[in-house]
Design a protein around this motif. Structure first.
Motif, PDB file in Angstrom:
ATOM      1  N   HIS A 210      10.764  10.609 -46.676  1.00 30.77           N
ATOM      2  CA  HIS A 210       9.371  10.916 -46.980  1.00 30.77           C
ATOM      3  C   HIS A 210       8.894  10.045 -48.137  1.00 30.77           C
ATOM      4  O   HIS A 210       9.683   9.600 -48.956  1.00 30.77           O
ATOM      5  CB  HIS A 210       9.216  12.397 -47.364  1.00 30.77           C
ATOM      6  CG  HIS A 210       9.608  13.331 -46.282  1.00 30.77           C
ATOM      7  ND1 HIS A 210       8.749  13.728 -45.295  1.00 30.77           N
ATOM      8  CD2 HIS A 210      10.786  13.942 -46.006  1.00 30.77           C
ATOM      9  CE1 HIS A 210       9.356  14.546 -44.468  1.00 30.77           C
ATOM     10  NE2 HIS A 210      10.604  14.688 -44.879  1.00 30.77           N
TER      11      HIS A 210
ATOM     12  N   GLN B   1       8.549  13.439 -51.728  1.00 27.35           N
ATOM     13  CA  GLN B   1       8.354  14.687 -50.996  1.00 27.35           C
ATOM     14  C   GLN B   1       9.534  14.869 -50.054  1.00 27.35           C
ATOM     15  O   GLN B   1      10.292  13.954 -49.797  1.00 27.35           O
ATOM     16  CB  GLN B   1       7.046  14.653 -50.222  1.00 27.35           C
ATOM     17  CG  GLN B   1       5.838  14.561 -51.129  1.00 27.35           C
ATOM     18  CD  GLN B   1       4.540  14.519 -50.344  1.00 27.35           C
ATOM     19  OE1 GLN B   1       4.534  14.659 -49.131  1.00 27.35           O
ATOM     20  NE2 GLN B   1       3.443  14.328 -51.033  1.00 27.35           N
ATOM     21  N   GLY B   2       9.671  16.055 -49.514  1.00 25.46           N
ATOM     22  CA  GLY B   2      10.773  16.338 -48.608  1.00 25.46           C
ATOM     23  C   GLY B   2      12.006  16.797 -49.362  1.00 25.46           C
ATOM     24  O   GLY B   2      12.018  16.900 -50.587  1.00 25.46           O
TER      25      GLY B   2
ATOM     26  N   THR C  69       6.885   4.509 -51.047  1.00 20.74           N
ATOM     27  CA  THR C  69       7.276   4.779 -49.666  1.00 20.74           C
ATOM     28  C   THR C  69       8.777   4.570 -49.498  1.00 20.74           C
ATOM     29  O   THR C  69       9.436   4.022 -50.399  1.00 20.74           O
ATOM     30  CB  THR C  69       6.539   3.836 -48.688  1.00 20.74           C
ATOM     31  OG1 THR C  69       7.102   2.520 -48.805  1.00 20.74           O
ATOM     32  CG2 THR C  69       5.046   3.789 -48.970  1.00 20.74           C
TER      33      THR C  69
END
Length: 100
Positions: free
Chosen positions: A58, A62-63, A2
């Protein structure tokens, strides 16, 4: 992983890097208007662009990502009247093997 996960046991999280980049941008904006050259590694430059463009972090890679190779650069400006950032140029790599 995260945005809050620390790298290794003592490393910064991506959120902490983004906050550090935000403080650096604020420091530049507190200075008189001029042309400034900022030299840093790709991770902090990524987070500076994320901060300037108000992009969220993200999880799990991701992103979007900005790929900075050695001597890569981003040329951007800030208009305080419009609260607008503008990315004028982005030279990520001159090596064709990175972006075939």
């Amino acid at each position: 992983m995260t945005p809050y996960t620390h790298f290794g046991e003592t490393g910064e999280s991506r959120l902490e890097v983004k906050l550090r980049a935000g403080r650096a941008l604020q420091g530049l904006l507190d200075r008189p208007p001029a042309h400034y050259l900022v030299v840093a590694h790709g991770g902090i430059l990524n987070m500076a662009l994320f901060t300037a463009m108000d992009m969220p972090l993200h999880a799990n890679d991701q992103g979007p990502r900005f790929v900075f190779c050695n001597t890569g650069y981003a040329d951007f400006t800030y208009n305080p009247v419009r609260h607008a950032w503008r990315l004028w140029a982005f030279d990520n790599c001159n090596d064709a093997t990175v972006n075939p």
